[in-house]
Design an enzyme around this catalytic site. Structure first.
Site, mmCIF file in Angstrom:
data_model
loop_
_atom_site.group_PDB
_atom_site.id
_atom_site.type_symbol
_atom_site.label_atom_id
_atom_site.label_comp_id
_atom_site.label_asym_id
_atom_site.label_seq_id
_atom_site.Cartn_x
_atom_site.Cartn_y
_atom_site.Cartn_z
ATOM 1 N N TYR A 78 -9.680 -0.153 0.776
ATOM 2 C CA TYR A 78 -9.185 0.566 2.279
ATOM 3 C C TYR A 78 -10.485 1.256 2.772
ATOM 4 O O TYR A 78 -11.391 1.603 2.309
ATOM 5 C CB TYR A 78 -8.217 1.626 1.694
ATOM 6 C CG TYR A 78 -6.943 1.176 1.116
ATOM 7 C CD1 TYR A 78 -5.734 0.567 1.772
ATOM 8 C CD2 TYR A 78 -6.847 1.064 -0.315
ATOM 9 C CE1 TYR A 78 -4.621 0.053 1.046
ATOM 10 C CE2 TYR A 78 -5.824 0.709 -1.102
ATOM 11 C CZ TYR A 78 -4.666 0.073 -0.208
ATOM 12 O OH TYR A 78 -3.518 -0.408 -0.955
ATOM 13 N N ASP A 105 1.932 -0.554 5.320
ATOM 14 C CA ASP A 105 2.614 -0.172 6.322
ATOM 15 C C ASP A 105 2.327 -0.886 7.662
ATOM 16 O O ASP A 105 1.418 -1.460 8.004
ATOM 17 C CB ASP A 105 2.701 1.417 6.294
ATOM 18 C CG ASP A 105 2.912 2.211 5.205
ATOM 19 O OD1 ASP A 105 3.904 1.604 4.405
ATOM 20 O OD2 ASP A 105 2.590 3.498 4.898
ATOM 21 N N TYR A 156 -0.573 5.017 -3.164
ATOM 22 C CA TYR A 156 -0.160 5.589 -2.034
ATOM 23 C C TYR A 156 -1.445 6.194 -1.438
ATOM 24 O O TYR A 156 -1.806 7.165 -1.730
ATOM 25 C CB TYR A 156 1.034 6.450 -2.007
ATOM 26 C CG TYR A 156 2.393 5.826 -2.269
ATOM 27 C CD1 TYR A 156 3.094 4.852 -1.353
ATOM 28 C CD2 TYR A 156 2.699 5.667 -3.628
ATOM 29 C CE1 TYR A 156 4.232 4.400 -1.780
ATOM 30 C CE2 TYR A 156 4.289 5.019 -3.850
ATOM 31 C CZ TYR A 156 4.926 4.465 -2.945
ATOM 32 O OH TYR A 156 5.810 3.835 -3.275
#
Lengths: 207, 549
Positions: B436, B366, B509
């Site tokens: 992440y 994103d 996600y």
């Protein structure tokens, strides 16, 4: 030629530089604590604009419409909804609303095939609290993308977090339909002002 | 010269049918190269400049004469071939081959936009023309691939001649074993004719090169008449079934004729060829002249050249939460301050001097997510590059990007790669792991048990309904994803904020995995810790792939 490529590739990153880089990356990840809010905005608060339909068709049938920037609307029971304020709270949720069972039709594909087209007064489900059945309505004209079928097995979600895991359904209105209906709803600020004043009496009104 | 011609003709004659057949073809207007290729003659004959119809005609007559012992007093010498030519001229006033419509004859009036001249046919002039157009395009070349496109009418001509010969010579012994598939294709014959000379003039080799020289031949007149012939068959075939429809169409558009002509013109060559080959011999002979009419119009040639897409690959890092991966425009307004696509693509386009570029990456993040650590593999595809950048050029490009003022994006391991890198980037895309770091807040203080329970996660399967934030454009589905491992890193001075390091399967996600997306992702950090969890920041710290490391 191949050897030339090798050296040229590796030269920008010696091992020393690499460790320096790792340090820099760590520094990038760790936030400055003083910049952090004491309580951050929730995902619902930051991702949705919150609207309320109060006394929708019946007194104290207060529902929320959370509108995402992408146009989808999450529909649910506002904290002042009569059912949530019954003794013992909501006991069951039934998506079988006469002609069709809202939890049975499966919408598929990007184009959302099989989606039911609902009117603002279409029933989404019945919630039962203290023996009384309350009809939860669609509030906006649009396609029904999904209902929260976890409520069937676990109606308690409505009592615990009606504004999150206890949502009722997701509707996709057409942009023009949304513009038409949007002004009939209360903003979050107006809603809290209104219901704080009458919050004590709202539950008793229905009974 | 005469000896050259004679030796070529005598060597070729071994594979040619009896001379009366060759003479028949010659007088039907077939050029020498087409006669050669019809009978599958291989070798270096094609590039020879002396392959003229009159030459072969003279040779064959001479040969005939010898065989029949009619030749008397040494008159048949190639030394006086000029006289012979003039004497035969009347037979050859037709200029273009009735099969290849001039393609293998290299006439001067072949080139689009140029008037005809009466000069001789010449391969050298032809090659010169090609080299000229390449020079104008200003490409740096290391080789070339010759791409040829010819009008479908050629295929019809070839078939028509075979049908003609079958009718006429089927009973003769030589015709056995001769068949259409023995012939050398026009495209190959053309390549045989000019490749050597082109290689010499350009001083590079031909082969499977990414630099393409395209010779596009068209003949609008012949193509139109071919389409009309085919339409006759079609209409007779479909008359019964489609009669009503046709009437309706005409009614609707008011001018049905014009409409159908447009449709015919838009039909692709491939479709026409398919239609041709689907005709049975009988129908074919019915609608086409055997042999085809002599050609009065040559094909027109368009010479173009281009470089097949070139790829520059590497990994990119993105340090800004206001830079999108690709140029993102909503209602004419740019979202974010810049894009990785432009920051990387623009200099790539510059060093390659291409027409345009496309940016491809192995997955995406994103706009508000940074890409740190190993970086994410990407490819910039540059179309029609005029330059072949050296390793030094590419390194310079990387330095330029990495030292840019704003430091939004850095690149690493930048290099020119082949198109196979495309596949490398796609291999294991679904399984690849991504790491992440998320800044998370929970609604109660973090406990030691929390650290325990989170770090005990090992390849946990989660179920993710399409997140609400993308549900408007993606299919509503429930997807299974794997959380490989997780680790909590405490933040000094805070009990409710922490860094969550996690490694997941591609396509997970992460934001939704943290806050649960109204219970639509399960389990989530919130459900695992039995509290409310919110995500404030997200960074990709590693994309585990073998490509461009």
């Amino acid at each position: 030629m191949a050897e030339g490529q090798e050296t040229l590739e590796k030269s920008p990153l010696s091992s020393l530089e690499k460790s320096v880089e790792d340090e820099e990356r760590r520094a990038l990840l760790i936030p400055d604590f003083s910049d952090l809010p004491s309580i951050p905005r929730s995902a619902v608060e930051s991702n949705f604009v919150r609207y309320y339909a109060v006394d929708f068709l019946k007194p104290a049938h207060d529902q929320y419409i959370y509108r995402h920037a992408n146009g989808l609307c999450v529909i649910g029971l506002a904290p002042s909804h009569a059912a949530l304020n019954e003794v013992g709270g909501v006991q069951s949720v039934d998506f079988n609303v006469g002609k069709s069972n809202r939890s049975e039709l499966k919408v598929t594909g990007k184009r959302k095939r099989n989606a039911q087209h609902l009117q603002p007064d279409s029933a989404l489900c019945y919630v039962c609290a203290d023996g009384t059945y309350y009809t939860v309505r669609c509030c906006v004209k649009g396609s029904l993308l999904e209902v929260n079928d976890r409520l069937i097995k676990n109606p308690e979600l409505l009592n615990l977090a009606a504004d999150r895991e206890g949502y009722i359904a997701i509707i996709m209105p057409k942009p023009t339909d949304w513009l038409k209906v949007k002004d009939s709803f209360l903003s979050y600020e107006d809603y809290t002002k209104l219901r704080h004043q009458v919050s004590g009496s709202s539950a008793s009104n229905v009974c | 010269m005469a000896d050259d011609a004679r030796s070529i003709f005598s060597r070729a004659a071994l594979s040619l049918p009896p001379s009366h057949v060759s003479l028949d073809l010659l007088s039907s207007g077939v050029c020498v190269r087409c006669i050669f290729r019809l009978f599958g003659i291989h070798g270096d004959f094609y590039s020879c400049p002396f392959l003229t119809g009159p030459g072969l005609n003279y040779f064959l007559k001479l040969q005939n004469g010898c065989q029949a012992s009619i030749s008397e007093n040494g008159h048949g010498s190639f030394g006086i071939h000029k006289c012979s030519y003039t004497s035969e001229e009347s037979d050859f006033d037709q200029k273009y081959c009735s099969i290849c419509l001039g393609i293998l004859q290299f006439p001067h009036d072949l080139y689009l936009g140029e008037g005809s001249s009466k000069e001789n046919f010449s391969i050298d002039v032809f090659v010169e023309k090609i080299v000229e157009s390449i020079k104008i395009a200003n490409h740096q070349i290391d080789g070339f691939f010759l791409e040829v496109s010819i009008p479908p009418v050629i295929a019809a001509n070839e078939r028509s001649f075979w049908s003609y010969m079958k009718k006429k010579y089927d009973s003769e012994a030589w015709f056995k074993n001769k068949a259409l598939y023995n012939q050398i294709s026009l495209k190959d014959a053309l390549r045989l004719s000019i490749t050597e000379s082109l290689e010499k003039t350009l001083s590079v080799k031909s082969g499977a090169n990414s630099f393409h020289i395209c010779l596009a031949y068209t003949n609008s007149e012949a193509s139109l008449s071919l389409k009309n012939s085919l339409r006759k068959v079609q209409s007779s075939n479909r008359r019964r079934t489609e009669k009503e429809n046709v009437v309706k169409v005409v009614d609707q558009c008011g001018n049905g004729q014009l409409d159908s002509r447009e449709q015919l013109c838009s039909k692709s060559d491939a479709a026409i060829l398919k239609e041709l080959s689907s005709l049975d011999d009988h129908t074919f002979c019915d609608i086409f002249e055997l042999p085809p009419k002599k050609a009065s119009n040559s094909c027109k040639l368009m010479i173009t050249c281009y470089r097949m897409p070139m790829f520059i690959g590497g990994r990119y890092l993105k340090f800004s939460r206001k830079v999108s991966q690709t140029l993102w425009i909503i209602d004419d307004e740019r979202m974010g301050e810049a894009s990785v696509e432009e920051i990387v693509g623009t200099p790539a386009l510059e060093i390659c001097r291409g027409d345009s570029y496309k940016f491809h990456a192995a997955g995406r993040e994103d706009i508000d997510v940074r890409m740190l650590g190993s970086g994410r593999p990407f490819l910039v595809e540059v179309s029609n590059a005029r330059c072949l950048p050296s390793m030094v050029d590419v390194v310079q490009m990387a330095v330029k990007i990495n030292n840019s003022e704003k430091k939004y994006v850095m690149v690493r391991n930048l290099k020119v790669v082949g198109s196979e890198a495309w596949n490398l980037m796609r291999v294991g895309e679904a399984e690849k792991q991504k790491q992440y770091a998320a800044l998370v807040w929970i609604s109660r203080p973090l406990t030691d048990e929390d650290l325990q329970s989170i770090s005990s996660v090992n390849n946990m399967e989660i179920s993710q309904s399409t997140p609400i934030r993308v549900l408007h454009r993606r299919s509503p589905l429930e997807r299974k994803r794997i959380i490989h491992w997780m680790k909590i890193e405490k933040i000094v001075g805070s009990s409710q904020f922490f860094l969550l390091h996690l490694c997941t399967q591609a396509g997970t996600y992460i934001k939704e995995f943290v806050h649960g997306d109204l219970g639509r992702t399960f389990p989530s950090i919130g459900s695992l810790l039995a509290c409310r969890a919110e995500i404030l920041q997200l960074d990709v710290t590693d994309v585990k792939m073998d490509v461009f490391i």
